[in-house]
Scaffold this motif. Structure first.
Motif, PDB file in Angstrom:
ATOM      1  N   SER A  55       0.750  -1.165   0.051  1.00 57.54           N
ATOM      2  CA  SER A  55      -0.108  -0.058   0.159  1.00 57.54           C
ATOM      3  C   SER A  55       0.867   1.320  -0.095  1.00 57.54           C
ATOM      4  N   ASP A  56       2.228   1.078   0.270  1.00 56.59           N
ATOM      5  CA  ASP A  56       2.997   2.296   0.266  1.00 56.59           C
ATOM      6  C   ASP A  56       3.730   2.539  -1.050  1.00 56.59           C
ATOM      7  N   SER A  59       2.749   5.665  -3.091  1.00 53.57           N
ATOM      8  CA  SER A  59       3.102   7.148  -2.829  1.00 53.57           C
ATOM      9  C   SER A  59       4.528   7.334  -2.908  1.00 53.57           C
ATOM     10  N   TYR A  60       5.375   6.205  -2.817  1.00 55.84           N
ATOM     11  CA  TYR A  60       6.806   6.421  -3.005  1.00 55.84           C
ATOM     12  C   TYR A  60       6.955   6.613  -4.821  1.00 55.84           C
ATOM     13  N   TRP A  73       5.669   9.810   3.562  1.00 58.06           N
ATOM     14  CA  TRP A  73       6.866   9.039   3.929  1.00 58.06           C
ATOM     15  C   TRP A  73       8.111   9.793   3.819  1.00 58.06           C
ATOM     16  N   ILE A 145       9.385  -0.818  -1.787  1.00 55.34           N
ATOM     17  CA  ILE A 145       9.262  -0.227  -0.519  1.00 55.34           C
ATOM     18  C   ILE A 145      10.821   0.112   0.278  1.00 55.34           C
TER      19      ILE A 145
END
Length: 512
Positions: A55-56, A59-60, A73, A145
């Protein structure tokens, strides 16, 4: 002799490079390690050909593609991805790069420990075997990630601290500061690293001004990064927030206890009225339900679309229709942080019982979380930027045939953490009872204190402030396993003579 003092000054030891490349045995170990890593990666990519997402990831990825200086983040990993994207758009290349960084940092730690402490037997071959067969590194390297990069920097940081004990030079001082500063930009867990580093720095052979510089350099880099992010946040969202995520996390953590209590609105500050009303109804429904949210669910409250935090975010967008997600996160973070602090102070017993105590139990036996399965099919369809980042990002990445293999392998590691803690504690006690402190060098004892300091502070930080999952504890696994093997080697060895102990002390003070 195992972990014996270094050779007399008249018999200088070989350099680290000569130790690895000129010594036939060590050169063979290095060649086998490189060959094994290559074979391991080839076999791994046969079973798991596609990069995995969480789920991260989105965004990255977006932050990297747009080269932004703000994100919920830390932006360090996105900067790393941006640099990678200038060179390659291959999924496989990214997995190989991340895996290679992990292997390089792990074997840098391994050969450094063998060289500095002249380790043999258990550590030299036991820890080496672990690094050869360890399945965690390929899996971590295969995720989009920050874990692989952060772990690589963490291992390098620990190794540099050992080198600063062994041979304190200005170059090591600078490298240590840069690596620690870089780690902080990848994950804010590194905020307690400078505190851990105080032990070896203050007890090293550096001069006073060098010790001060070694302490100040990473702090200057960290503070500069914090000020930079706060300024970028202000320029984009109009709010000087460093970590917008931390405010959301604070309120999330406080709610584990609130779901067990019948809340009231008496004496609730006016600024929390709307927020408290949402929490009241949400937690009242949970209180009546048989199934409560648990700490092993992670940051479940802040991601629940029916929860008060996401509801407040929707309210925000109805008022500020043209704002982006980061601005909403930043705008709400101070409110969530303040409300979380307010409820924790009001109900400290519930917070201790349902969050801190539960988190402490989870620390010993963490959940595999995303490592438990291949997540790409469930995440890829929600990421609009995959095609832009990878050359074949628009192609379907189906679920593999070997998910059961991944879950089986990863299920072993929570138990390994328990075993590592118990063995490390047992070997430390045996080391003290059998006067191991007098059987080895001062720098080994400082290095052991370094490991204990890291373990204790990491425990406190994880329980108080961070979600606890397996991938966040891999550095701890590596350190505990390595130090346990070292302790096992040294405990039953004969005591150093007074002359040998004095010689070691003199060499340490001279920085040799």
């Amino acid at each position: 002799m195992l972990l014996s003092p270094a050779l007399p000054a008249s018999m200088p030891a070989n350099s680290f490079g000569a130790f690895i490349f000129a010594d036939r045995h060590n050169r063979l170990l290095l060649v086998v390690a490189i060959a094994a890593a290559a074979v391991k990666m080839v076999i791994f990519k046969h079973f798991f050909p596609y990069l995995d997402f969480t789920s991260d990831t989105g965004s990255y990825m977006q932050t990297a593609l747009q080269n932004l200086d703000h994100n919920i983040w830390p932006v360090g990993y996105s900067k790393f991805l941006w640099l990678f994207h200038q060179v390659s758009r291959s999924e496989t290349a990214l997995a190989v790069l991340q895996f290679s960084l992990l292997e390089t940092s792990a074997f840098f730690f391994y050969f450094s420990v063998v060289y500095i402490f002249r380790a043999e037997s258990y550590f030299r071959y036991g820890f080496y075997a672990f690094l050869l067969i360890n399945p965690l590194f390929p899996f971590l390297g295969n995720y989009f990630i920050s874990d692989a990069l952060f772990l690589s920097l963490g291992l390098t940081w620990i190794t540099l601290l050992l080198w600063m004990l062994h041979k304190p030079t200005t170059l090591l001082l600078i490298l240590h500061g840069l690596v620690l500063g870089a780690a902080f930009t990848i994950r804010y867990n590194a905020m307690f690293y400078p505190l851990v580093a105080l032990i070896p720095i203050l007890l090293s052979g550096y001069r006073i001004w060098q010790k001060i510089a070694a302490i100040l350099l990473p702090m200057i880099l960290i503070v500069s990064f914090v000020l930079f992010i706060r300024q970028r946040s202000y320029e984009h969202a109009g709010i000087r927030e460093f970590s917008v995520f931390s405010g959301w996390q604070m309120m999330n953590n406080s709610m584990y206890g609130l779901q067990y209590r019948k809340l009231d609105s008496a004496d609730v500050p006016a600024r929390f009225a709307t927020m408290h009303n949402l929490v009241y109804h949400f937690c009242d429904n949970l209180r009546k339900s048989k199934k409560k949210k648990q700490v092993y669910d992670g940051s479940v409250f802040m991601w629940d679309n029916a929860g008060p935090q996401k509801t407040m975010m929707r309210y925000y967008f109805t008022v500020y229709k043209n704002k982006d997600a980061y601005t909403a996160w930043a705008a709400l973070a101070p409110l969530f942080r303040s409300y979380g602090e307010y409820t924790i102070k009001k109900y400290p017993g519930d917070f201790f019982r349902y969050y801190l105590l539960a988190n402490a139990k989870l620390y010993i036996l963490p959940e595999p979380e995303v490592l438990n399965a291949y997540n790409r099919p469930y995440m890829g369809s929600n990421l609009d930027n995959v095609k832009a980042f990878f050359k074949d990002g628009d192609k379907e990445k189906p679920e593999g045939k070997y998910n059961d293999l991944q879950s089986t392998l990863m299920a072993l590691f929570p138990s390994l953490i328990v075993i590592c803690h118990l063995l490390f504690l047992e070997e430390t006690i045996r080391y003290l009872i059998k006067k191991g402190i007098r059987k080895t060098s001062r720098k080994f004892n400082i290095a052991l204190l370094l490991c204990w300091t890291f373990m204790v502070i990491n425990f406190g930080f994880s329980v108080l402030a961070a979600p606890i999952v397996l991938r966040y504890q891999v550095l701890l696994i590596v350190l505990l396993l390595g130090y346990t093997l070292l302790l096992t080697e040294v405990t039953d060895k004969p005591l150093l003579s007074a002359e040998e102990a004095a010689l070691e002390e003199e060499r340490l003070m001279l920085g040799v």
